[in-house]
Motif scaffolding. Structure first.
Motif, short mmCIF file in Angstrom:
data_model
loop_
_atom_site.label_atom_id
_atom_site.label_comp_id
_atom_site.label_asym_id
_atom_site.label_seq_id
_atom_site.Cartn_x
_atom_site.Cartn_y
_atom_site.Cartn_z
N ASP A 39 59.36 -93.58 32.87
CA ASP A 39 60.50 -94.33 32.34
C ASP A 39 60.67 -95.66 33.06
O ASP A 39 60.92 -96.70 32.43
CB ASP A 39 61.79 -93.51 32.48
N VAL A 40 60.54 -95.65 34.38
CA VAL A 40 60.64 -96.87 35.16
C VAL A 40 59.52 -97.83 34.77
O VAL A 40 59.74 -99.04 34.62
CB VAL A 40 60.63 -96.56 36.68
N CYS A 41 58.31 -97.30 34.57
CA CYS A 41 57.16 -98.14 34.16
C CYS A 41 57.44 -98.87 32.85
O CYS A 41 57.23 -100.08 32.74
CB CYS A 41 55.94 -97.24 33.95
N ILE A 42 57.89 -98.13 31.87
CA ILE A 42 58.13 -98.71 30.54
C ILE A 42 59.27 -99.72 30.60
O ILE A 42 59.17 -100.83 30.05
CB ILE A 42 58.40 -97.61 29.51
N SER A 43 60.36 -99.37 31.27
CA SER A 43 61.51 -100.28 31.37
C SER A 43 61.14 -101.56 32.10
O SER A 43 61.49 -102.67 31.65
CB SER A 43 62.66 -99.59 32.10
N ILE A 49 58.09 -108.60 30.58
CA ILE A 49 57.71 -109.44 29.44
C ILE A 49 58.84 -110.40 29.08
O ILE A 49 58.62 -111.59 28.86
CB ILE A 49 57.30 -108.56 28.25
N VAL A 50 60.06 -109.87 29.04
CA VAL A 50 61.21 -110.72 28.73
C VAL A 50 61.37 -111.81 29.79
O VAL A 50 61.56 -112.99 29.47
CB VAL A 50 62.50 -109.87 28.61
N GLY A 51 61.26 -111.44 31.06
CA GLY A 51 61.38 -112.41 32.14
C GLY A 51 60.28 -113.46 32.12
O GLY A 51 60.53 -114.63 32.39
N SER A 92 63.36 -105.70 38.32
CA SER A 92 63.77 -104.55 37.51
C SER A 92 63.24 -103.25 38.12
O SER A 92 63.89 -102.21 38.02
CB SER A 92 63.31 -104.70 36.06
N LEU A 93 62.09 -103.30 38.78
CA LEU A 93 61.56 -102.13 39.47
C LEU A 93 62.52 -101.67 40.56
O LEU A 93 62.80 -100.47 40.69
CB LEU A 93 60.19 -102.45 40.06
N MET A 94 63.04 -102.62 41.30
CA MET A 94 63.99 -102.26 42.35
C MET A 94 65.29 -101.72 41.76
O MET A 94 65.85 -100.73 42.25
CB MET A 94 64.26 -103.48 43.22
#
Length: 156
Positions: A39-43, A49-51, A92-94
């Protein structure tokens, strides 16, 4: 132009799959929740990509400033910032790691090698197609520097 965009899309998809597989394999070896990590990977990939696109728009503001709808027209106005995507991914990972109640140091350690591998796979077709100049090498060096800094900060 469309064929090149499709080629890059395929390369990005392969980089995502390779990176996700490496993260999944390491998470399984460490006994971490596989579902949370995926879930974290996909998010994080989505926000990366957006960033990357937002960072590219700011870098090329004269092209997009008059009409912000152009940011959504990827085929007519292609572009992506590897630095912006990497920064958004790590941020976002953090955030998602914290929200998923995972230790930030472990999550960053888990994603360090797959992130470098995925970034390397993403840069290769750009170099092959002569799209990337010295700027891309600077981005990769900055990304590696960021990951090395994170590694040493977690040891403290």
């Amino acid at each position: 132009m469309i064929a090149t965009s499709l080629l890059l899309g395929m390369i990005f998809a392969i980089a995502f799959l390779v990176g996700t597989f490496l993260v999944w394999r390491q998470a399984r070896q460490r006994g971490m929740s596989e579902e949370r990590i995926i879930d974290v990977c996909i998010s994080c990939t989505f926000w990366g990509i957006v960033g990357g696109r937002i960072f590219f728009v700011f870098e090329n503001w004269p092209l997009f400033g008059e009409n912000l709808l152009r940011t959504l027209l990827f085929l007519k106005y292609p572009g992506f910032s590897l630095l912006g995507g990497s920064l958004a991914f790590v941020l976002s990972l953090m955030i998602f790691g914290y929200l998923s109640r995972l230790k930030i140091g472990e999550v960053l350690d888990l994603f360090a090698v797959p992130l470098v591998v995925s970034a390397g796979l993403s840069v290769l077709p750009c170099v092959a197609l002569s799209w990337v100049t010295v700027q891309a090498s600077r981005v990769v060096v900055r990304l590696l520097g960021l990951l090395i800094a994170i590694y040493f900060l977690q040891k403290i």
